[in-house]
Scaffold this motif. Structure first.
Motif, PDB file in Angstrom:
ATOM      1  N   THR A 161       0.893  -1.327   0.016  1.00  0.00           N
ATOM      2  CA  THR A 161      -0.044  -0.118   0.078  1.00  0.00           C
ATOM      3  C   THR A 161       0.853   1.239   0.052  1.00  0.00           C
ATOM      4  OG1 THR A 161      -1.755  -1.144   1.472  1.00  0.00           O
ATOM      5  CG2 THR A 161      -1.929   1.077   1.236  1.00  0.00           C
ATOM      6  N   THR A 184       2.327   2.031  -3.441  1.00  0.00           N
ATOM      7  CA  THR A 184       1.513   2.713  -4.303  1.00  0.00           C
ATOM      8  C   THR A 184       1.680   4.165  -4.622  1.00  0.00           C
ATOM      9  OG1 THR A 184      -0.352   2.918  -3.176  1.00  0.00           O
ATOM     10  CG2 THR A 184      -0.166   0.939  -4.025  1.00  0.00           C
ATOM     11  N   TYR A 210      -2.385   1.881  -9.491  1.00  0.00           N
ATOM     12  CA  TYR A 210      -3.584   1.337  -9.162  1.00  0.00           C
ATOM     13  C   TYR A 210      -3.698  -0.291  -9.069  1.00  0.00           C
ATOM     14  CZ  TYR A 210      -8.585   0.214  -8.871  1.00  0.00           C
ATOM     15  OH  TYR A 210      -9.964  -0.412  -8.362  1.00  0.00           O
ATOM     16  N   ASP A 220      -2.475  -1.084  -5.843  1.00  0.00           N
ATOM     17  CA  ASP A 220      -3.531  -0.892  -5.174  1.00  0.00           C
ATOM     18  C   ASP A 220      -4.555  -2.264  -5.083  1.00  0.00           C
ATOM     19  OD1 ASP A 220      -4.852   0.578  -3.039  1.00  0.00           O
ATOM     20  OD2 ASP A 220      -5.888   1.804  -4.627  1.00  0.00           O
ATOM     21  N   ASP A 251      -5.247   2.175   3.238  1.00  0.00           N
ATOM     22  CA  ASP A 251      -5.665   2.317   1.711  1.00  0.00           C
ATOM     23  C   ASP A 251      -6.380   3.598   1.273  1.00  0.00           C
ATOM     24  OD1 ASP A 251      -5.560   0.515  -0.828  1.00  0.00           O
ATOM     25  OD2 ASP A 251      -7.701   0.937  -0.609  1.00  0.00           O
ATOM     26  N   ASP A 303      -5.305   6.635  -1.181  1.00  0.00           N
ATOM     27  CA  ASP A 303      -6.032   7.098  -2.283  1.00  0.00           C
ATOM     28  C   ASP A 303      -6.483   8.483  -2.124  1.00  0.00           C
ATOM     29  OD1 ASP A 303      -6.330   4.290  -3.129  1.00  0.00           O
ATOM     30  OD2 ASP A 303      -8.075   3.802  -2.392  1.00  0.00           O
ATOM     31  N   GLU A 304      -6.467   9.139  -1.391  1.00  0.00           N
ATOM     32  CA  GLU A 304      -6.842  10.435  -1.168  1.00  0.00           C
ATOM     33  C   GLU A 304      -5.757  11.325  -1.392  1.00  0.00           C
ATOM     34  OE1 GLU A 304      -9.890  10.945  -1.597  1.00  0.00           O
ATOM     35  OE2 GLU A 304     -10.378   8.885  -0.947  1.00  0.00           O
ATOM     36  N   LYS A 338      -3.480  10.430  -3.387  1.00  0.00           N
ATOM     37  CA  LYS A 338      -3.163  10.373  -4.733  1.00  0.00           C
ATOM     38  C   LYS A 338      -4.142  11.121  -5.609  1.00  0.00           C
ATOM     39  CE  LYS A 338      -2.243   5.780  -4.240  1.00  0.00           C
ATOM     40  NZ  LYS A 338      -2.847   4.236  -4.520  1.00  0.00           N
ATOM     41  N   HIS A 363     -13.945   6.922 -10.272  1.00  0.00           N
ATOM     42  CA  HIS A 363     -13.223   5.692 -10.346  1.00  0.00           C
ATOM     43  C   HIS A 363     -12.208   6.225 -11.419  1.00  0.00           C
ATOM     44  CE1 HIS A 363     -11.492   1.856 -10.773  1.00  0.00           C
ATOM     45  NE2 HIS A 363     -11.640   1.762  -9.462  1.00  0.00           N
TER      46      HIS A 363
END
Length: 245
Positions: free
Chosen positions: A47, A50, A81, A84, A105, A109-110, A112, A201
């Motif tokens: 994680t 990524t 991804y 991820d 995770d 993601d945030e 990114k 997404h």
């Protein structure tokens, strides 16, 4: 190698998943999980990995204005991804899924999302130095930050206690297992929600806007959908807590 990847994919796939994940991201992630499963590398370490991969892709987007660089940047982002997806598949394979993994995770993601908006805004600003792109980028960072804050708030146990909501500690790759598939809805509102989830997404379609060299359309749509989500979430919180005394 191929047989091992197929076996891992079958053992770690999500029962309810989006088409991009089922057909592209998770099969590729399974290939990466094959060698990772034989090492001491943990899902959380994957994680963390990524983020630098994603930042490399964002840097290519921002620094190099050519169409080829846009394709390369999108490809690196897609690789991030795939990683991820691999972290969750590795967690399920090793039986080490956890709520804190889900939150980690979400955090990655945030981060990114912030980097992606900033990189695209800089890329669009560079050729003509048009300040409107920077203003849209700043607005986008504020919108996404607001959406993240709202999401974090409604996941708090205090909010659940006050409203009777169910607190999720993460489903799917980590945490509480998989969500049950809800009955299909065919209302216009449900279709709009589905479109919004697709746009947010970005791995599902950023490659497409890169191919046609229209990353500007992606930025507009991505920010619009995040703004709509933030407005809806804030309205829901206001309605639920505004009545509380």
């Amino acid at each position: 190698m191929f047989a091992a990847a197929v076996d891992i994919y079958r053992r770690t796939k999500k029962p309810n998943d989006i088409i991009w994940n089922r057909l592209v991201a998770r099969p590729l992630a399974a290939v990466l999980v094959v060698p990772l499963a034989r090492t001491a590398i943990t899902p959380n370490q994957v994680t963390f990995a990524t983020l630098p991969v994603f930042l490399a892709g964002a840097a290519v987007l921002a620094a190099l204005p050519t169409w080829g660089a846009l394709i390369a940047g999108a490809a690196i982002i897609e690789l991030s991804y795939v990683l991820d997806c691999a972290d969750g598949q590795l967690a399920r394979l090793k039986g080490s899924s956890s709520p804190v993994g889900a939150h980690l995770d979400f955090l990655m993601d945030e981060l990114k999302a912030f980097a992606l908006i900033a990189a695209i805004a800089i890329r669009l600003w560079l050729p003509a130095r048009d300040p409107r792109w920077l203003l849209e980028g700043l607005a986008g960072l504020a919108v996404v930050a607001g959406a993240i804050s709202l999401t974090t708030f409604v996941r708090r146990p205090e909010y659940a206690a006050a409203t009777g909501a169910t607190v999720s500690h993460g489903t799917g790759d980590y945490g509480e297992g998989f969500e049950q598939k809800a009955p299909a809805r065919r209302s216009p509102f449900a279709l709009v929600e589905a479109l919004g989830r697709f746009i947010v997404h970005y791995p599902s379609h950023i490659w497409l806007v890169a191919l046609v060299n229209r990353i500007d359309i992606f930025l507009h749509a991505y920010l619009l959908m995040n703004a709509a989500y933030a407005a809806r979430a804030f309205l829901g919180i206001t309605l639920k807590l505004g009545r509380k005394r």
